[in-house]
Design a protein around this motif. Structure first.
Motif, PDB file in Angstrom:
ATOM      1  N   LYS A  43       0.943  -1.151   0.075  1.00 21.18           N
ATOM      2  CA  LYS A  43       0.032  -0.057   0.024  1.00 21.18           C
ATOM      3  C   LYS A  43       0.827   1.289   0.035  1.00 21.18           C
ATOM      4  O   LYS A  43       0.473   2.293  -0.632  1.00 21.18           O
ATOM      5  CB  LYS A  43      -0.860   0.076   1.112  1.00 21.18           C
ATOM      6  N   LYS A  44       2.028   1.180   0.626  1.00 15.44           N
ATOM      7  CA  LYS A  44       2.712   2.337   0.800  1.00 15.44           C
ATOM      8  C   LYS A  44       3.346   2.488  -0.691  1.00 15.44           C
ATOM      9  O   LYS A  44       3.637   3.856  -1.003  1.00 15.44           O
ATOM     10  CB  LYS A  44       4.101   2.080   1.965  1.00 15.44           C
ATOM     11  N   ASP A  45       3.867   1.643  -1.441  1.00 18.22           N
ATOM     12  CA  ASP A  45       4.635   1.390  -2.585  1.00 18.22           C
ATOM     13  C   ASP A  45       3.289   1.964  -3.557  1.00 18.22           C
ATOM     14  O   ASP A  45       3.653   3.076  -4.306  1.00 18.22           O
ATOM     15  CB  ASP A  45       5.036   0.377  -3.192  1.00 18.22           C
ATOM     16  N   VAL A  46       1.933   1.733  -3.625  1.00 22.50           N
ATOM     17  CA  VAL A  46       1.348   2.243  -4.336  1.00 22.50           C
ATOM     18  C   VAL A  46       0.961   3.980  -4.098  1.00 22.50           C
ATOM     19  O   VAL A  46       0.980   4.548  -5.006  1.00 22.50           O
ATOM     20  CB  VAL A  46      -0.132   1.491  -4.208  1.00 22.50           C
ATOM     21  N   LEU A  47       0.842   4.233  -2.840  1.00 27.31           N
ATOM     22  CA  LEU A  47       0.440   5.242  -2.498  1.00 27.31           C
ATOM     23  C   LEU A  47       1.763   6.419  -2.840  1.00 27.31           C
ATOM     24  O   LEU A  47       1.752   7.450  -3.369  1.00 27.31           O
ATOM     25  CB  LEU A  47       0.207   5.713  -0.957  1.00 27.31           C
ATOM     26  N   ALA A  48       2.975   5.884  -2.763  1.00 22.05           N
ATOM     27  CA  ALA A  48       4.126   6.553  -3.348  1.00 22.05           C
ATOM     28  C   ALA A  48       4.127   6.823  -5.007  1.00 22.05           C
ATOM     29  O   ALA A  48       4.434   7.918  -5.066  1.00 22.05           O
ATOM     30  CB  ALA A  48       5.547   5.992  -2.905  1.00 22.05           C
ATOM     31  N   ASN A  49       3.634   5.691  -5.426  1.00 18.48           N
ATOM     32  CA  ASN A  49       3.556   6.159  -6.997  1.00 18.48           C
ATOM     33  C   ASN A  49       2.677   7.013  -7.376  1.00 18.48           C
ATOM     34  O   ASN A  49       2.649   7.654  -8.341  1.00 18.48           O
ATOM     35  CB  ASN A  49       3.306   4.637  -7.705  1.00 18.48           C
ATOM     36  N   LEU A  74       1.577   9.556  -5.330  1.00 18.98           N
ATOM     37  CA  LEU A  74       2.051  10.856  -4.995  1.00 18.98           C
ATOM     38  C   LEU A  74       2.925  11.328  -6.128  1.00 18.98           C
ATOM     39  O   LEU A  74       2.981  12.592  -6.363  1.00 18.98           O
ATOM     40  CB  LEU A  74       2.653  10.654  -3.524  1.00 18.98           C
ATOM     41  N   ASP A  75       3.828  10.484  -6.441  1.00 18.91           N
ATOM     42  CA  ASP A  75       4.835  11.080  -7.726  1.00 18.91           C
ATOM     43  C   ASP A  75       4.239  11.530  -8.848  1.00 18.91           C
ATOM     44  O   ASP A  75       4.162  12.397  -9.488  1.00 18.91           O
ATOM     45  CB  ASP A  75       5.907   9.751  -7.905  1.00 18.91           C
ATOM     46  N   GLU A 126       2.309  14.686  -8.122  1.00 20.31           N
ATOM     47  CA  GLU A 126       3.347  15.755  -8.430  1.00 20.31           C
ATOM     48  C   GLU A 126       3.721  16.037  -9.501  1.00 20.31           C
ATOM     49  O   GLU A 126       3.820  17.334  -9.912  1.00 20.31           O
ATOM     50  CB  GLU A 126       4.560  15.465  -7.363  1.00 20.31           C
ATOM     51  N   LYS A 127       3.811  15.083 -10.563  1.00 22.34           N
ATOM     52  CA  LYS A 127       4.290  15.324 -11.870  1.00 22.34           C
ATOM     53  C   LYS A 127       3.301  16.313 -12.528  1.00 22.34           C
ATOM     54  O   LYS A 127       3.253  16.899 -13.301  1.00 22.34           O
ATOM     55  CB  LYS A 127       4.591  14.079 -12.551  1.00 22.34           C
ATOM     56  N   GLN A 128       2.033  15.708 -12.205  1.00 22.15           N
ATOM     57  CA  GLN A 128       0.694  16.246 -12.781  1.00 22.15           C
ATOM     58  C   GLN A 128       0.718  17.740 -12.268  1.00 22.15           C
ATOM     59  O   GLN A 128       0.345  18.701 -13.142  1.00 22.15           O
ATOM     60  CB  GLN A 128      -0.594  15.573 -12.608  1.00 22.15           C
ATOM     61  N   LEU A 129       0.833  18.093 -11.143  1.00 19.89           N
ATOM     62  CA  LEU A 129       0.888  19.095 -10.618  1.00 19.89           C
ATOM     63  C   LEU A 129       1.649  20.167 -11.297  1.00 19.89           C
ATOM     64  O   LEU A 129       1.595  21.398 -11.652  1.00 19.89           O
ATOM     65  CB  LEU A 129       1.086  19.386  -8.943  1.00 19.89           C
ATOM     66  N   GLU A 130       3.047  19.866 -11.672  1.00 18.25           N
ATOM     67  CA  GLU A 130       4.059  20.347 -12.222  1.00 18.25           C
ATOM     68  C   GLU A 130       3.685  21.027 -13.619  1.00 18.25           C
ATOM     69  O   GLU A 130       4.077  22.100 -14.267  1.00 18.25           O
ATOM     70  CB  GLU A 130       5.388  19.726 -12.193  1.00 18.25           C
ATOM     71  N   ALA A 131       3.146  19.849 -14.286  1.00 20.94           N
ATOM     72  CA  ALA A 131       2.658  19.968 -15.613  1.00 20.94           C
ATOM     73  C   ALA A 131       1.521  21.054 -15.517  1.00 20.94           C
ATOM     74  O   ALA A 131       1.226  21.826 -16.435  1.00 20.94           O
ATOM     75  CB  ALA A 131       2.174  18.909 -16.461  1.00 20.94           C
ATOM     76  N   ASP A 132       0.658  20.901 -14.654  1.00 21.39           N
ATOM     77  CA  ASP A 132      -0.559  22.104 -14.354  1.00 21.39           C
ATOM     78  C   ASP A 132      -0.087  23.244 -14.040  1.00 21.39           C
ATOM     79  O   ASP A 132      -1.008  24.050 -14.521  1.00 21.39           O
ATOM     80  CB  ASP A 132      -1.380  21.281 -13.482  1.00 21.39           C
ATOM     81  N   GLU A 133       1.006  23.601 -13.291  1.00 24.50           N
ATOM     82  CA  GLU A 133       1.619  24.686 -13.058  1.00 24.50           C
ATOM     83  C   GLU A 133       1.748  25.717 -14.231  1.00 24.50           C
ATOM     84  O   GLU A 133       1.460  26.762 -14.581  1.00 24.50           O
ATOM     85  CB  GLU A 133       2.690  24.607 -12.141  1.00 24.50           C
ATOM     86  N   GLY A 134       2.458  24.762 -15.336  1.00 24.94           N
ATOM     87  CA  GLY A 134       2.796  25.588 -16.676  1.00 24.94           C
ATOM     88  C   GLY A 134       1.560  26.002 -17.349  1.00 24.94           C
ATOM     89  O   GLY A 134       1.388  27.111 -17.953  1.00 24.94           O
TER      90      GLY A 134
END
Length: 158
Positions: free
Chosen positions: A55-61, A63-64, A67-75
């Motif tokens: 579950k921790k691995d799935v949640l870490a994936n 989250l990553d 975060e990538k989507q958030l960085e893309a959305d910031e642009g």
């Protein structure tokens, strides 16, 4: 009676021996059962830990990915903000044009409200001339005042 007493003593001794043997057997069974229960509990905890790690691995994936989507959305967000600012400017220009068009249509459709202004009349008397003597005096004072202040100001401080 003596024989019965002796037989009773032997049977009691045998009964005590049997009790001790059964206690040892029960202790071993209990220890084995307890060990099995502990093993089952440990196995259950290991399974829970493994599930939590997954579950921790799935949640870490996730989250990553977030975060990538958030960085893309910031642009995209900054581009959206620029587009919104441009849209606001265009709205203001459109509103100004619409207001001007409305005023022009109103004026065109209402010529009877237009009134001609009176023509300007020339002045009856000429404007007074400035006295050259007064102008010269004021200019001289304006020129000499800083020199006088510079000369006498340090003397005042002493």
């Amino acid at each position: 009676m003596a024989e019965l007493t002796r037989e009773l003593g032997e049977r009691r001794a045998a009964l005590d021996q049997l009790k001790e043997d059964q206690r040892d057997v029960l202790r071993r069974k209990h220890a084995a059962l307890h060990a099995e229960e502990q093993f089952q509990a440990q196995q259950s905890l290991r399974d829970k830990i493994a599930a939590l790690n997954v579950k921790k691995d799935v949640l870490a994936n996730r989250l990553d990915a977030a975060e990538k989507q958030l960085e893309a959305d910031e642009g995209k967000l900054s581009s959206l903000e620029f587009t919104l600012a441009e849209l606001d400017r265009e709205k203001q220009v459109f509103e100004l044009i619409a207001a001007r068009k409305l005023r022009l249509e109103t004026e065109r459709n209402a010529p009877e409200r237009v009134a001609l202004m009176a023509t300007a009349r020339p002045p009856e008397s000429p404007e007074p001339k400035v006295a050259l003597w007064t102008l010269g005096l004021v200019c001289g004072v304006a020129f000499l005042l800083p020199l006088v202040v510079a000369r006498f100001w340090p003397a005042r401080a002493a």
